[in-house]
Write a protein that holds these residues in place. Structure first.
Motif, PDB file in Angstrom:
ATOM      1  N   THR A   1      34.580 -71.482  72.653  1.00 19.96           N
ATOM      2  CA  THR A   1      35.651 -70.486  72.741  1.00 19.96           C
ATOM      3  C   THR A   1      35.195 -69.268  73.528  1.00 19.96           C
ATOM      4  O   THR A   1      33.996 -69.012  73.679  1.00 19.96           O
ATOM      5  N   GLY A   2      36.176 -68.521  74.013  1.00 19.69           N
ATOM      6  CA  GLY A   2      35.863 -67.286  74.719  1.00 19.69           C
ATOM      7  C   GLY A   2      35.257 -66.243  73.800  1.00 19.69           C
ATOM      8  O   GLY A   2      34.414 -65.446  74.228  1.00 19.69           O
ATOM      9  N   VAL A   3      35.655 -66.236  72.544  1.00 20.53           N
ATOM     10  CA  VAL A   3      35.117 -65.265  71.586  1.00 20.53           C
ATOM     11  C   VAL A   3      33.601 -65.423  71.471  1.00 20.53           C
ATOM     12  O   VAL A   3      32.847 -64.436  71.493  1.00 20.53           O
ATOM     13  N   TYR A   4      33.158 -66.682  71.339  1.00 21.61           N
ATOM     14  CA  TYR A   4      31.710 -66.946  71.238  1.00 21.61           C
ATOM     15  C   TYR A   4      30.995 -66.490  72.505  1.00 21.61           C
ATOM     16  O   TYR A   4      29.931 -65.866  72.443  1.00 21.61           O
ATOM     17  N   ALA A   5      31.580 -66.814  73.658  1.00 24.86           N
ATOM     18  CA  ALA A   5      30.944 -66.458  74.931  1.00 24.86           C
ATOM     19  C   ALA A   5      30.839 -64.943  75.093  1.00 24.86           C
ATOM     20  O   ALA A   5      29.802 -64.428  75.528  1.00 24.86           O
ATOM     21  N   PHE A   6      31.885 -64.221  74.741  1.00 24.54           N
ATOM     22  CA  PHE A   6      31.846 -62.766  74.869  1.00 24.54           C
ATOM     23  C   PHE A   6      30.804 -62.149  73.937  1.00 24.54           C
ATOM     24  O   PHE A   6      30.200 -61.129  74.266  1.00 24.54           O
ATOM     25  N   CYS A   7      30.594 -62.757  72.776  1.00 20.51           N
ATOM     26  CA  CYS A   7      29.663 -62.194  71.781  1.00 20.51           C
ATOM     27  C   CYS A   7      28.210 -62.595  72.025  1.00 20.51           C
ATOM     28  O   CYS A   7      27.308 -61.776  71.842  1.00 20.51           O
TER      29      CYS A   7
ATOM     30  N   VAL B   1      38.301 -64.408  87.155  1.00 19.46           N
ATOM     31  CA  VAL B   1      36.916 -64.651  87.554  1.00 19.46           C
ATOM     32  C   VAL B   1      35.936 -64.344  86.424  1.00 19.46           C
ATOM     33  O   VAL B   1      34.825 -64.875  86.390  1.00 19.46           O
ATOM     34  N   ASN B   2      36.340 -63.498  85.486  1.00 22.46           N
ATOM     35  CA  ASN B   2      35.465 -63.153  84.361  1.00 22.46           C
ATOM     36  C   ASN B   2      35.763 -63.966  83.104  1.00 22.46           C
ATOM     37  O   ASN B   2      35.189 -63.694  82.044  1.00 22.46           O
ATOM     38  N   THR B   3      36.630 -64.950  83.229  1.00 31.56           N
ATOM     39  CA  THR B   3      36.888 -65.857  82.114  1.00 31.56           C
ATOM     40  C   THR B   3      35.673 -66.752  81.910  1.00 31.56           C
ATOM     41  O   THR B   3      35.258 -67.446  82.843  1.00 31.56           O
ATOM     42  N   PRO B   4      35.061 -66.744  80.741  1.00 30.50           N
ATOM     43  CA  PRO B   4      33.850 -67.548  80.534  1.00 30.50           C
ATOM     44  C   PRO B   4      34.150 -69.043  80.526  1.00 30.50           C
ATOM     45  O   PRO B   4      35.285 -69.462  80.258  1.00 30.50           O
TER      46      PRO B   4
END
Length: 460
Positions: free
Chosen positions: A72-78, A137-140
């Motif tokens: 998920t994006g949440v995991y990648a951002f954290c 472009v910043n979407t993990p």
């Protein structure tokens, strides 16, 4: 009766479709859990069979949830921390360290740009594509801006890196531009030239940034950065691709961002440097320009460019070509295509391509932030230069010039002219300055292209 049969048959088909759909979902879920279970059983090293027996359904569910969360994006951002390796134009490689929170911050910046474009109406045609490009472009994980198959990467290399998009944009600008106000009042060209002071101001600023540890700009780099001062996105991209390909992304972002933010940046400067009396100056209506003059003007500009500054011919050639087709009046289909479909399509791709360069590992660097700072200062200097020079001309001229139109000398066509007109209307609702402001505005486009040609000739 027939309708009842028809409804009955439809109900049966609907029930059958729902049943098949449920079966497919059930089979998919069973297959998914079976695959996860099989992967857990295929461990390369099994030292104790008791450990294998202790695997429970709860453990499998926990691992499954953990695996789902990890994509998920949440995991990648954290938690994401990775290195990005990119090849430079000279063949060397650069390594960047990127954390997930940096990507999240860039997405927030993209949302701010969307707010400015969609809610505040700050040049949405430019700002919205740039904003969406920044977010995408910043979407993990998705790899939207990564080589070789990310679609933003393809757009950037297909039209921005090879200079095609800027030249097509210049054709469209030429097809939309009316040089009549400049032809009718040639002295307004001086205001366009004065506004190019921002280019020279940013050139000095780029060289001065070398005093900051960790930032090094060559003279070619400084020349490429300086064009931001003219607030001309296509010209900035064109010069950067010639003189400083490695800085192309940051320069493009700075130039187009400040172009889009003209309605936000210029008004405070205009009010600060002018008095209420000066803002109320009413300029005389200009003479009517003949059709022949409008047709001949782009040809004269092109020939002069070829004779004296051939290095600026690609930009001015595209501009005059578009304008000539508009004024000649016998190829309306081509002119309309340049003004509408072609320009709109390229604007979309150009905005997305510029947004692609706002990836976290490129944008959140000392050099990039320095370029943005220089661009802002240069844009302020360009706006101030045009206004102050208009005030200077008023000292010697009987026919007064409203200094507000001096700010339109920057090359942001027609945004800067609209801002001049807007500020004038705020002071006097009957004082329309748009056509007067278009004179220095189109002169600024020509001036920035000439400055670009001179820099390419000397340092290219």
């Amino acid at each position: 009766m027939g309708n009842n049969k028809f409804n009955y048959k439809n109900d049966n088909r609907l029930k059958l479709t729902i049943l098949i759909f449920i079966c497919i979902i059930f089979i998919g879920i069973v297959g998914f859990f079976s695959t996860i279970n099989a992967q857990n059983q295929q461990q390369p090293e099994i030292t104790n069979i008791n450990n294998y027996k202790d695997t429970t359904l709860e453990t499998n569910i926990f691992k499954l949830l953990k695996k789902i969360f990890s994509i998920t994006g949440v995991y990648a951002f954290c938690f994401e921390k990775k290195q990005v390796i990119e090849q430079n134009d000279d063949g060397s490689f650069s390594i960047y360290k990127v954390a997930g929170w940096q990507k999240f911050l860039m997405i927030l910046i993209g949302l701010v740009l969307i707010y400015l474009g969609a809610v505040k109406n700050f040049e949405p045609l430019l700002l919205l594509p740039i904003a969406f490009g920044t977010i995408l472009v910043n979407t993990p994980i998705a790899g939207i801006g990564e080589a070789p198959h990310g679609f933003l990467y393809i757009i950037f290399n297909a039209g921005i890196r090879n200079e095609i998009f800027p030249l097509i944009i210049f054709m469209g600008i030429g097809a939309l531009t009316d040089f009549g106000p400049l032809i009718a009042n040639p002295k307004l060209a001086i205001l366009g030239a004065a506004a190019q002071f921002g280019i020279f101001g940013s050139l000095v600023g780029a060289i001065c940034l070398n005093l900051i540890p960790g930032i090094t700009f060559t003279l070619k780099d400084a020349c490429a950065i300086s064009i931001i001062g003219g607030a001309d996105g296509p010209t900035s991209i064109y010069v950067a691709s010639k003189l400083a390909p490695g800085l192309l992304g940051s320069i493009a972002v700075a130039a187009y961002s400040y172009m889009a933010l003209v309605p936000l940046i210029q008004p405070p400067i205009m009010r600060l440097l002018t008095t209420k009396k000066e803002r109320l100056i009413r300029m005389e209506n200009t003479r009517e320009v003949s059709k022949t003059e409008k047709i001949i003007f782009p040809l004269i500009v092109l020939l002069l460019c070829i004779l004296f500054i051939p290095s600026a011919t690609p930009l001015l050639g595209a501009l005059t070509f578009g304008n000539f087709l508009k004024e000649i009046g016998i190829v309306e289909r081509l002119s309309r295509t340049m003004q509408n479909e072609l320009l709109n399509i390229v604007t979309i791709f150009l905005g997305l391509g510029v947004g692609m360069q706002m990836s976290a590992h490129k944008f959140m660097q000392a050099k990039s932030l320095g370029i943005l700072a220089i661009g802002l200062v240069a844009f302020i200097l360009g706006t101030a230069g045009g206004i102050l020079f208009a005030k200077f001309l008023n000292i010697f001229s009987k026919k007064k010039i409203n200094p507000l139109i001096g700010s339109a000398g920057v090359s942001a066509v027609p945004m800067a002219a609209r801002v001049s007109n807007k500020i004038g209307i705020e002071e006097d609702p009957t004082n329309f300055l748009l056509m007067h402001a278009m004179g220095p505005n189109v002169a600024g486009v020509i001036g920035s292209a000439i400055a670009a040609g001179i820099m390419i000739a000397f340092f290219g």
